[in-house]
Write a protein that holds these residues in place. Structure first.
Motif, PDB file in Angstrom:
ATOM      1  N   PRO A  51      32.795  70.257  44.918  1.00  0.00           N
ATOM      2  CA  PRO A  51      34.085  70.616  45.516  1.00  0.00           C
ATOM      3  C   PRO A  51      35.232  69.687  45.120  1.00  0.00           C
ATOM      4  O   PRO A  51      36.397  70.030  45.325  1.00  0.00           O
ATOM      5  N   GLY A  52      34.942  68.565  44.498  1.00  0.00           N
ATOM      6  CA  GLY A  52      35.993  67.688  44.013  1.00  0.00           C
ATOM      7  C   GLY A  52      36.609  68.177  42.707  1.00  0.00           C
ATOM      8  O   GLY A  52      37.743  67.846  42.385  1.00  0.00           O
ATOM      9  N   THR A  53      35.853  68.960  41.964  1.00  0.00           N
ATOM     10  CA  THR A  53      36.308  69.486  40.679  1.00  0.00           C
ATOM     11  C   THR A  53      36.678  70.953  40.760  1.00  0.00           C
ATOM     12  O   THR A  53      37.630  71.400  40.131  1.00  0.00           O
ATOM     13  N   PHE A  54      35.915  71.717  41.555  1.00  0.00           N
ATOM     14  CA  PHE A  54      36.105  73.159  41.659  1.00  0.00           C
ATOM     15  C   PHE A  54      36.610  73.529  43.054  1.00  0.00           C
ATOM     16  O   PHE A  54      36.110  73.021  44.053  1.00  0.00           O
ATOM     17  N   ALA A  55      37.584  74.429  43.091  1.00  0.00           N
ATOM     18  CA  ALA A  55      38.124  74.903  44.369  1.00  0.00           C
ATOM     19  C   ALA A  55      38.321  76.408  44.277  1.00  0.00           C
ATOM     20  O   ALA A  55      38.684  76.926  43.218  1.00  0.00           O
ATOM     21  N   PRO A  56      38.097  77.110  45.381  1.00  0.00           N
ATOM     22  CA  PRO A  56      38.336  78.545  45.342  1.00  0.00           C
ATOM     23  C   PRO A  56      39.825  78.837  45.242  1.00  0.00           C
ATOM     24  O   PRO A  56      40.642  78.138  45.817  1.00  0.00           O
ATOM     25  N   SER A  57      40.153  79.838  44.470  1.00  0.00           N
ATOM     26  CA  SER A  57      41.525  80.315  44.404  1.00  0.00           C
ATOM     27  C   SER A  57      41.514  81.643  45.140  1.00  0.00           C
ATOM     28  O   SER A  57      40.990  81.715  46.241  1.00  0.00           O
ATOM     29  N   TRP A  58      41.987  82.706  44.554  1.00  0.00           N
ATOM     30  CA  TRP A  58      41.986  83.977  45.263  1.00  0.00           C
ATOM     31  C   TRP A  58      40.890  84.884  44.735  1.00  0.00           C
ATOM     32  O   TRP A  58      40.319  84.639  43.680  1.00  0.00           O
ATOM     33  N   ALA A  59      40.607  85.924  45.488  1.00  0.00           N
ATOM     34  CA  ALA A  59      39.578  86.891  45.104  1.00  0.00           C
ATOM     35  C   ALA A  59      40.111  88.295  45.322  1.00  0.00           C
ATOM     36  O   ALA A  59      40.903  88.535  46.236  1.00  0.00           O
ATOM     37  N   SER A  60      39.680  89.193  44.464  1.00  0.00           N
ATOM     38  CA  SER A  60      40.079  90.593  44.576  1.00  0.00           C
ATOM     39  C   SER A  60      38.992  91.443  43.960  1.00  0.00           C
ATOM     40  O   SER A  60      38.573  91.197  42.824  1.00  0.00           O
ATOM     41  N   GLY A  61      38.515  92.421  44.703  1.00  0.00           N
ATOM     42  CA  GLY A  61      37.450  93.274  44.173  1.00  0.00           C
ATOM     43  C   GLY A  61      36.206  92.467  43.885  1.00  0.00           C
ATOM     44  O   GLY A  61      35.800  91.624  44.668  1.00  0.00           O
ATOM     45  N   ARG A  62      35.631  92.685  42.717  1.00  0.00           N
ATOM     46  CA  ARG A  62      34.389  91.983  42.384  1.00  0.00           C
ATOM     47  C   ARG A  62      34.625  90.630  41.733  1.00  0.00           C
ATOM     48  O   ARG A  62      33.690  89.890  41.461  1.00  0.00           O
ATOM     49  N   PHE A  63      35.904  90.286  41.466  1.00  0.00           N
ATOM     50  CA  PHE A  63      36.221  89.031  40.803  1.00  0.00           C
ATOM     51  C   PHE A  63      36.856  88.037  41.758  1.00  0.00           C
ATOM     52  O   PHE A  63      37.467  88.403  42.747  1.00  0.00           O
ATOM     53  N   ALA A  64      36.706  86.772  41.403  1.00  0.00           N
ATOM     54  CA  ALA A  64      37.335  85.679  42.129  1.00  0.00           C
ATOM     55  C   ALA A  64      37.869  84.713  41.084  1.00  0.00           C
ATOM     56  O   ALA A  64      37.476  84.758  39.924  1.00  0.00           O
ATOM     57  N   VAL A  96      38.639  80.607  40.188  1.00  0.00           N
ATOM     58  CA  VAL A  96      38.277  79.245  40.559  1.00  0.00           C
ATOM     59  C   VAL A  96      39.266  78.282  39.913  1.00  0.00           C
ATOM     60  O   VAL A  96      39.650  78.446  38.757  1.00  0.00           O
ATOM     61  N   GLN A  97      39.715  77.321  40.701  1.00  0.00           N
ATOM     62  CA  GLN A  97      40.597  76.269  40.191  1.00  0.00           C
ATOM     63  C   GLN A  97      39.734  75.094  39.770  1.00  0.00           C
ATOM     64  O   GLN A  97      38.880  74.639  40.532  1.00  0.00           O
ATOM     65  N   ILE A  98      39.957  74.614  38.544  1.00  0.00           N
ATOM     66  CA  ILE A  98      39.138  73.546  37.981  1.00  0.00           C
ATOM     67  C   ILE A  98      40.039  72.371  37.597  1.00  0.00           C
ATOM     68  O   ILE A  98      40.977  72.545  36.818  1.00  0.00           O
ATOM     69  N   THR A  99      39.734  71.207  38.136  1.00  0.00           N
ATOM     70  CA  THR A  99      40.461  69.996  37.785  1.00  0.00           C
ATOM     71  C   THR A  99      39.943  69.500  36.442  1.00  0.00           C
ATOM     72  O   THR A  99      38.763  69.174  36.310  1.00  0.00           O
ATOM     73  N   LEU A 100      40.825  69.461  35.447  1.00  0.00           N
ATOM     74  CA  LEU A 100      40.401  69.112  34.090  1.00  0.00           C
ATOM     75  C   LEU A 100      39.796  67.713  34.003  1.00  0.00           C
ATOM     76  O   LEU A 100      38.821  67.502  33.269  1.00  0.00           O
ATOM     77  N   ALA A 101      40.335  66.766  34.741  1.00  0.00           N
ATOM     78  CA  ALA A 101      39.847  65.390  34.660  1.00  0.00           C
ATOM     79  C   ALA A 101      38.401  65.244  35.145  1.00  0.00           C
ATOM     80  O   ALA A 101      37.709  64.306  34.758  1.00  0.00           O
ATOM     81  N   GLY A 102      37.931  66.176  35.968  1.00  0.00           N
ATOM     82  CA  GLY A 102      36.599  66.029  36.546  1.00  0.00           C
ATOM     83  C   GLY A 102      35.514  66.892  35.937  1.00  0.00           C
ATOM     84  O   GLY A 102      34.350  66.763  36.287  1.00  0.00           O
ATOM     85  N   VAL A 103      35.863  67.763  34.997  1.00  0.00           N
ATOM     86  CA  VAL A 103      34.886  68.727  34.502  1.00  0.00           C
ATOM     87  C   VAL A 103      34.296  68.286  33.165  1.00  0.00           C
ATOM     88  O   VAL A 103      34.975  67.691  32.328  1.00  0.00           O
TER      89      VAL A 103
END
Length: 111
Positions: free
Chosen positions: A62-75, A77-84
């Motif tokens: 959860p420090g690198t990945f965070a949920p953004s929005w979702a619609s239908g079958r897709f969602a 994900v927000q990804i922090t570049l420094a942590g991935v």
């Protein structure tokens, strides 16, 4: 990872176009379907994913990945570049591209 390292990764995929989006984001599209957005100033990307993938990534780190929005079958994900990990990000970008690319084009990448 820095934005300068990320750009060749996303732009190296077949038929990707880049254009300004909204809220300081640069959008990336395949045949006019968005699959990725980059915020260089804040050092994160938004990627298209399945709802299951979004939940798994957020649960994993959860420090690198965070949920953004979702619609239908897709969602998204927000990804922090420094942590991935760059290899993991490359896989995630490729999968986001596959979710938006036409089936024949997506199949051509596997060949």
């Amino acid at each position: 990872m820095r934005s300068e390292e990320f750009l060749p990764m996303v732009l190296g995929l077949p038929e990707v176009t880049e254009r300004e989006a909204f809220s300081n984001l640069t959008g990336f599209r395949v045949r006019d379907k968005g699959f990725c957005y980059l915020n260089e100033d804040e050092g994160f990307v938004l990627l298209k994913a399945t709802r299951e993938e979004q939940a798994a990534l957020v649960a994993e780190d959860p420090g690198t990945f965070a949920p953004s929005w979702a619609s239908g079958r897709f969602a998204w994900v927000q990804i922090t570049l420094a942590g991935v990990d760059p290899e993991e990000l490359n896989e995630l970008v490729t999968e986001a591209w596959r979710l938006s690319a036409p089936k024949r084009l997506a199949a051509s990448l596997r060949a």
